[in-house]
Design a protein around this motif. Structure first.
Motif, PDB file in Angstrom:
ATOM      1  N   GLN A  43       0.007 -17.241 -37.931  1.00 62.24           N
ATOM      2  CA  GLN A  43      -0.553 -17.759 -38.995  1.00 62.24           C
ATOM      3  C   GLN A  43      -0.903 -16.682 -40.290  1.00 62.24           C
ATOM      4  OE1 GLN A  43      -3.600 -20.781 -37.531  1.00 62.24           O
ATOM      5  NE2 GLN A  43      -3.765 -19.145 -36.048  1.00 62.24           N
ATOM      6  N   LEU A  44      -0.696 -15.215 -39.967  1.00 63.47           N
ATOM      7  CA  LEU A  44      -0.977 -14.447 -41.020  1.00 63.47           C
ATOM      8  C   LEU A  44       0.480 -13.897 -41.845  1.00 63.47           C
ATOM      9  CD1 LEU A  44      -3.143 -11.959 -38.637  1.00 63.47           C
ATOM     10  CD2 LEU A  44      -3.946 -14.196 -40.119  1.00 63.47           C
ATOM     11  N   SER A  45       0.139 -13.639 -43.000  1.00 64.35           N
ATOM     12  CA  SER A  45       1.193 -12.953 -43.841  1.00 64.35           C
ATOM     13  C   SER A  45       1.543 -11.531 -43.446  1.00 64.35           C
ATOM     14  CB  SER A  45       0.602 -12.994 -45.440  1.00 64.35           C
ATOM     15  OG  SER A  45      -0.213 -11.933 -45.313  1.00 64.35           O
ATOM     16  N   PRO A  46       2.599 -10.884 -43.667  1.00 63.83           N
ATOM     17  CA  PRO A  46       3.025  -9.738 -43.071  1.00 63.83           C
ATOM     18  C   PRO A  46       2.086  -8.703 -43.689  1.00 63.83           C
ATOM     19  CG  PRO A  46       4.793 -10.854 -44.038  1.00 63.83           C
ATOM     20  CD  PRO A  46       3.599 -11.668 -44.409  1.00 63.83           C
ATOM     21  N   THR A  47       1.495  -8.910 -44.720  1.00 68.19           N
ATOM     22  CA  THR A  47       0.624  -7.627 -45.441  1.00 68.19           C
ATOM     23  C   THR A  47      -0.674  -7.673 -44.405  1.00 68.19           C
ATOM     24  OG1 THR A  47       1.270  -8.247 -47.511  1.00 68.19           O
ATOM     25  CG2 THR A  47      -0.417  -7.070 -47.318  1.00 68.19           C
ATOM     26  N   ILE A  48      -1.130  -8.786 -44.138  1.00 71.09           N
ATOM     27  CA  ILE A  48      -2.192  -8.732 -43.369  1.00 71.09           C
ATOM     28  C   ILE A  48      -2.077  -8.357 -41.777  1.00 71.09           C
ATOM     29  CG2 ILE A  48      -4.299 -10.325 -42.112  1.00 71.09           C
ATOM     30  CD1 ILE A  48      -4.248  -9.717 -45.275  1.00 71.09           C
ATOM     31  N   SER A  49      -0.998  -8.658 -41.456  1.00 70.84           N
ATOM     32  CA  SER A  49      -0.499  -8.233 -39.817  1.00 70.84           C
ATOM     33  C   SER A  49      -0.296  -6.625 -39.974  1.00 70.84           C
ATOM     34  CB  SER A  49       0.629  -8.823 -39.637  1.00 70.84           C
ATOM     35  OG  SER A  49       0.698 -10.182 -39.436  1.00 70.84           O
ATOM     36  N   ARG A  50       0.471  -6.069 -40.975  1.00 69.10           N
ATOM     37  CA  ARG A  50       0.482  -4.631 -40.892  1.00 69.10           C
ATOM     38  C   ARG A  50      -1.084  -4.295 -41.264  1.00 69.10           C
ATOM     39  NH1 ARG A  50       5.802  -5.791 -42.847  1.00 69.10           N
ATOM     40  NH2 ARG A  50       4.938  -5.962 -45.112  1.00 69.10           N
ATOM     41  N   THR A  51      -1.949  -4.713 -42.029  1.00 72.86           N
ATOM     42  CA  THR A  51      -3.139  -3.927 -42.095  1.00 72.86           C
ATOM     43  C   THR A  51      -3.766  -4.012 -40.650  1.00 72.86           C
ATOM     44  OG1 THR A  51      -3.223  -4.804 -44.469  1.00 72.86           O
ATOM     45  CG2 THR A  51      -5.353  -4.248 -43.337  1.00 72.86           C
ATOM     46  N   ALA A  52      -4.017  -5.027 -40.043  1.00 71.14           N
ATOM     47  CA  ALA A  52      -4.536  -5.381 -38.772  1.00 71.14           C
ATOM     48  C   ALA A  52      -3.897  -4.061 -37.860  1.00 71.14           C
ATOM     49  CB  ALA A  52      -4.477  -6.591 -38.308  1.00 71.14           C
ATOM     50  N   HIS A  53      -2.642  -4.020 -37.801  1.00 73.20           N
ATOM     51  CA  HIS A  53      -2.085  -2.880 -37.241  1.00 73.20           C
ATOM     52  C   HIS A  53      -2.482  -1.536 -37.425  1.00 73.20           C
ATOM     53  CE1 HIS A  53       1.240  -0.105 -35.686  1.00 73.20           C
ATOM     54  NE2 HIS A  53       1.303  -0.930 -34.800  1.00 73.20           N
ATOM     55  N   ARG A  54      -2.642  -1.346 -38.783  1.00 75.60           N
ATOM     56  CA  ARG A  54      -3.085   0.032 -39.455  1.00 75.60           C
ATOM     57  C   ARG A  54      -4.666   0.312 -38.821  1.00 75.60           C
ATOM     58  NH1 ARG A  54      -3.981   4.189 -39.896  1.00 75.60           N
ATOM     59  NH2 ARG A  54      -3.978   5.701 -41.633  1.00 75.60           N
ATOM     60  N   ILE A  55      -5.220  -0.761 -38.903  1.00 74.40           N
ATOM     61  CA  ILE A  55      -6.892  -0.631 -38.511  1.00 74.40           C
ATOM     62  C   ILE A  55      -6.961  -0.261 -36.988  1.00 74.40           C
ATOM     63  CG2 ILE A  55      -8.975  -1.784 -38.195  1.00 74.40           C
ATOM     64  CD1 ILE A  55      -8.505  -3.357 -40.590  1.00 74.40           C
ATOM     65  N   VAL A  56      -6.431  -0.755 -36.264  1.00 70.74           N
ATOM     66  CA  VAL A  56      -6.168  -0.772 -34.799  1.00 70.74           C
ATOM     67  C   VAL A  56      -5.748   0.684 -34.411  1.00 70.74           C
ATOM     68  CG1 VAL A  56      -5.303  -1.215 -32.564  1.00 70.74           C
ATOM     69  CG2 VAL A  56      -5.999  -3.006 -34.135  1.00 70.74           C
ATOM     70  N   GLN A  57      -4.769   1.263 -35.177  1.00 64.60           N
ATOM     71  CA  GLN A  57      -4.073   2.496 -35.237  1.00 64.60           C
ATOM     72  C   GLN A  57      -4.948   3.451 -35.383  1.00 64.60           C
ATOM     73  OE1 GLN A  57      -0.712   3.421 -37.700  1.00 64.60           O
ATOM     74  NE2 GLN A  57       0.341   4.187 -36.159  1.00 64.60           N
ATOM     75  N   GLU A  58      -5.535   3.434 -36.291  1.00 66.56           N
ATOM     76  CA  GLU A  58      -6.654   4.546 -36.969  1.00 66.56           C
ATOM     77  C   GLU A  58      -7.659   4.542 -35.997  1.00 66.56           C
ATOM     78  OE1 GLU A  58      -8.263   7.454 -39.204  1.00 66.56           O
ATOM     79  OE2 GLU A  58      -6.257   6.422 -39.482  1.00 66.56           O
ATOM     80  N   ALA A  59      -8.184   3.271 -35.361  1.00 69.22           N
ATOM     81  CA  ALA A  59      -9.207   3.066 -34.422  1.00 69.22           C
ATOM     82  C   ALA A  59      -8.769   4.044 -33.116  1.00 69.22           C
ATOM     83  CB  ALA A  59      -9.704   2.301 -34.263  1.00 69.22           C
ATOM     84  N   LEU A  60      -7.633   3.711 -32.616  1.00 72.09           N
ATOM     85  CA  LEU A  60      -7.027   4.714 -31.514  1.00 72.09           C
ATOM     86  C   LEU A  60      -7.104   6.023 -31.697  1.00 72.09           C
ATOM     87  CD1 LEU A  60      -4.760   1.796 -30.017  1.00 72.09           C
ATOM     88  CD2 LEU A  60      -7.257   2.550 -29.073  1.00 72.09           C
ATOM     89  N   THR A  61      -6.347   6.369 -32.947  1.00 72.96           N
ATOM     90  CA  THR A  61      -6.266   7.782 -33.300  1.00 72.96           C
ATOM     91  C   THR A  61      -7.566   8.441 -33.219  1.00 72.96           C
ATOM     92  OG1 THR A  61      -4.341   7.371 -34.722  1.00 72.96           O
ATOM     93  CG2 THR A  61      -5.632   9.332 -35.007  1.00 72.96           C
ATOM     94  N   ASN A  62      -8.758   7.980 -33.859  1.00 70.81           N
ATOM     95  CA  ASN A  62      -9.879   8.540 -33.897  1.00 70.81           C
ATOM     96  C   ASN A  62     -10.216   8.759 -32.386  1.00 70.81           C
ATOM     97  OD1 ASN A  62      -9.984   8.999 -36.433  1.00 70.81           O
ATOM     98  ND2 ASN A  62     -10.973   7.217 -37.082  1.00 70.81           N
ATOM     99  N   VAL A  63     -10.103   7.557 -31.646  1.00 71.93           N
ATOM    100  CA  VAL A  63     -10.744   7.759 -30.174  1.00 71.93           C
ATOM    101  C   VAL A  63      -9.886   8.912 -29.470  1.00 71.93           C
ATOM    102  CG1 VAL A  63     -10.757   6.777 -28.023  1.00 71.93           C
ATOM    103  CG2 VAL A  63     -11.093   5.420 -29.893  1.00 71.93           C
ATOM    104  N   ARG A  64      -8.679   9.165 -29.575  1.00 71.51           N
ATOM    105  CA  ARG A  64      -7.845  10.351 -29.178  1.00 71.51           C
ATOM    106  C   ARG A  64      -8.654  11.535 -29.452  1.00 71.51           C
ATOM    107  NH1 ARG A  64      -3.414   6.766 -29.786  1.00 71.51           N
ATOM    108  NH2 ARG A  64      -2.701   7.587 -31.498  1.00 71.51           N
ATOM    109  N   LYS A  65      -8.909  11.714 -30.879  1.00 69.12           N
ATOM    110  CA  LYS A  65      -9.620  12.998 -31.190  1.00 69.12           C
ATOM    111  C   LYS A  65     -10.974  13.307 -30.878  1.00 69.12           C
ATOM    112  CE  LYS A  65      -7.094  12.845 -35.901  1.00 69.12           C
ATOM    113  NZ  LYS A  65      -7.120  12.952 -37.210  1.00 69.12           N
ATOM    114  N   HIS A  66     -11.631  12.378 -30.823  1.00 68.01           N
ATOM    115  CA  HIS A  66     -13.174  12.345 -30.621  1.00 68.01           C
ATOM    116  C   HIS A  66     -13.727  12.223 -29.414  1.00 68.01           C
ATOM    117  CE1 HIS A  66     -13.104  13.665 -35.143  1.00 68.01           C
ATOM    118  NE2 HIS A  66     -12.672  12.380 -35.226  1.00 68.01           N
ATOM    119  N   ALA A  67     -13.035  11.108 -28.742  1.00 62.43           N
ATOM    120  CA  ALA A  67     -13.701  10.700 -27.142  1.00 62.43           C
ATOM    121  C   ALA A  67     -12.480  10.318 -26.398  1.00 62.43           C
ATOM    122  CB  ALA A  67     -14.292   9.093 -27.653  1.00 62.43           C
ATOM    123  N   PRO A  68     -11.926  11.566 -26.042  1.00 64.85           N
ATOM    124  CA  PRO A  68     -11.065  11.481 -25.097  1.00 64.85           C
ATOM    125  C   PRO A  68     -11.405  11.235 -23.754  1.00 64.85           C
ATOM    126  CG  PRO A  68     -11.348  13.638 -25.484  1.00 64.85           C
ATOM    127  CD  PRO A  68     -12.295  12.932 -26.563  1.00 64.85           C
ATOM    128  N   GLY A  69     -10.597  10.291 -22.682  1.00 58.84           N
ATOM    129  CA  GLY A  69     -11.200   9.996 -21.704  1.00 58.84           C
ATOM    130  C   GLY A  69     -12.018   8.568 -21.768  1.00 58.84           C
TER     131      GLY A  69
END
Length: 413
Positions: free
Chosen positions: A298-324
């Motif tokens: 139901q989403l446009s490609p722009t919104i889908s990529r933005t959602a992917h980018r938000i999840v990606q950044e959140a997981l990156t921050n978890v790996r940096k600051h809250a491992p385990g």
């Protein structure tokens, strides 16, 4: 009758004080002066004056009744003077008033609450009664004009001045809004200009990178080099797609950003990309629970990529600051948009100081700007009990009238 203005606390106090001041004035005149001598008794004139004085308390609630009562009182006093002297006013009064003492206040009230023509007609009637125009005298006529015409002129002046000030305020606010719109238009033009420059400069460099990576993959005999070159080429291609979408948003007015139905996101690819992000985090010791609900198509490609980018950044921050730690990703696809929630618990082990100190620290700020640019909202912050949460709500930008799908199901991993 014109709409009665709302009664404020100051109006209530003013009406009460004015009413009782006139009550005190009439009592003083009654005690200090001669009494009425008609058949109604010595208190008839005082009773009439007090009734009219106290009626001022309800003039805003019953304007027609109170104004009619005031005019009727003036006519009664006139009839008494003509046909029964001394009935409702002493034959030798202390004042020159030939109408009720409350008349100036009633004149001001009727100008404010009654239709202008009706109010002016009643003022003319009261002025005629107060001045005894059919038998004018040098003392009666001026006092009658002062108690009727002068209050009406004063209220008309204040009302006109109030309307003028309101008109000037409205004009100033309109000019301020127009200035704001001009500033917004100038910012939009500057944004489009910067978007064009960014597109020209960055696209050129990314295109060269993609071409070089493709050439390296073709010419190299080493499988690892070819694989790395293909990864670089794919990443560059994705970056070009995202850049094209973002520049399109910058160039296009907000009302024209919506994508046609033919440009819907690839649902399978979106789900696979999110699962790949979860698998990457799990491979380094971070437990990820991915919870998807709804239809990503139901989403446009722009919104889908933005959602992917938000999840990606959140997981990156978890790996940096809250491992385990444990991460829960909840994504809700709806017809009007998408809701993203990524929450992690406390760190299971101490963060790597080198990894935690890397980066520019502007990732979340950039995601907030990107979400707001697309017409959505973004939030990020710590949660009670330890941990961190990142969330966003993004619109779909897809007209629902052009989609005819069954209700989406749910997928959980």
């Amino acid at each position: 009758m014109r709409p009665v203005p709302p009664l404020t606390k100051a109006d209530v106090v003013s009406l009460t004080v004015t009413s009782f001041l006139f009550v005190g004035l009439d009592l003083t005149l009654y005690l200090a002066g001669p009494k009425t001598t008609g058949w109604a008794g010595p208190h008839a004139g005082l009773v009439l004056q007090l009734v009219l004085d106290l009626s001022l308390l309800v003039v805003w609630r019953f304007p027609r009744t109170v104004v009619g009562l005031g005019v009727a009182g003036a006519l009664a006093m006139l009839a008494g003077d003509l046909f029964a002297p001394g009935l409702l006013s002493p034959t030798e009064p202390l004042t020159l008033a030939t109408v009720p003492t409350i008349t100036p206040i009633l004149v001001g009230a009727m100008i404010r609450v009654l239709d202008r023509r009706v109010a002016l007609t009643l003022v003319a009637v009261l002025a005629l009664i107060a001045t005894r125009a059919w038998a004018p005298r040098w003392d009666t006529a001026p006092f009658g004009l002062v108690s009727t015409v002068l209050p009406a002129l004063f209220v008309l002046y204040t009302e006109a001045r109030k309307q003028l000030l309101q008109s000037l305020r409205d004009r100033a606010e309109r000019a301020e809004r127009e200035q704001h719109l001009l500033a917004e238009q100038a910012r939009a033009q500057e944004r489009r200009r910067l978007a064009s420059e960014m597109h020209d400069v960055v696209t050129h460099q990314l295109s060269l990178m993609v071409l070089h990576a493709g050439a390296l993959g073709v010419s190299s005999a080493d499988d690892s080099v070819r694989s790395a070159a293909e990864d670089i080429r794919a990443a560059g291609t994705r970056a070009l797609d995202e850049l094209r979408d973002l520049v399109g948003v910058l160039r296009t007015p907000q009302s024209e950003v919506d994508r046609p139905a033919a440009e819907l996101a690839d649902a399978a690819a979106d789900v696979a990309a999110l699962e790949a992000l979860a698998a990457e985090s799990e491979s380094v010791g971070i437990a990820v629970r991915l919870d998807l609900d709804g239809d990503p198509a139901q989403l446009s490609p722009t919104i889908s990529r933005t959602a992917h980018r938000i999840v990606q950044e959140a997981l990156t921050n978890v790996r940096k600051h809250a491992p385990g730690s444990t991460v829960e990703i909840r994504i809700r696809y709806r017809a009007d948009g998408i809701r993203i929630d990524v929450a992690n618990g406390p760190a299971g082990e101490a963060p790597d100081p080198v990894l935690a100190g890397s980066g520019s620290g502007t990732g979340l700020a950039g995601l907030r700007q990107r979400a707001e640019l697309l017409g959505g909202s973004f939030r990020a912050g710590p949660v009670p009990g330890g941990g961190f949460e990142v969330g966003a709500i993004l619109p779909a930008y897809v007209p629902t009238a052009e989609r005819s799908r069954d209700d989406p199901g749910s997928r959980r991993r």
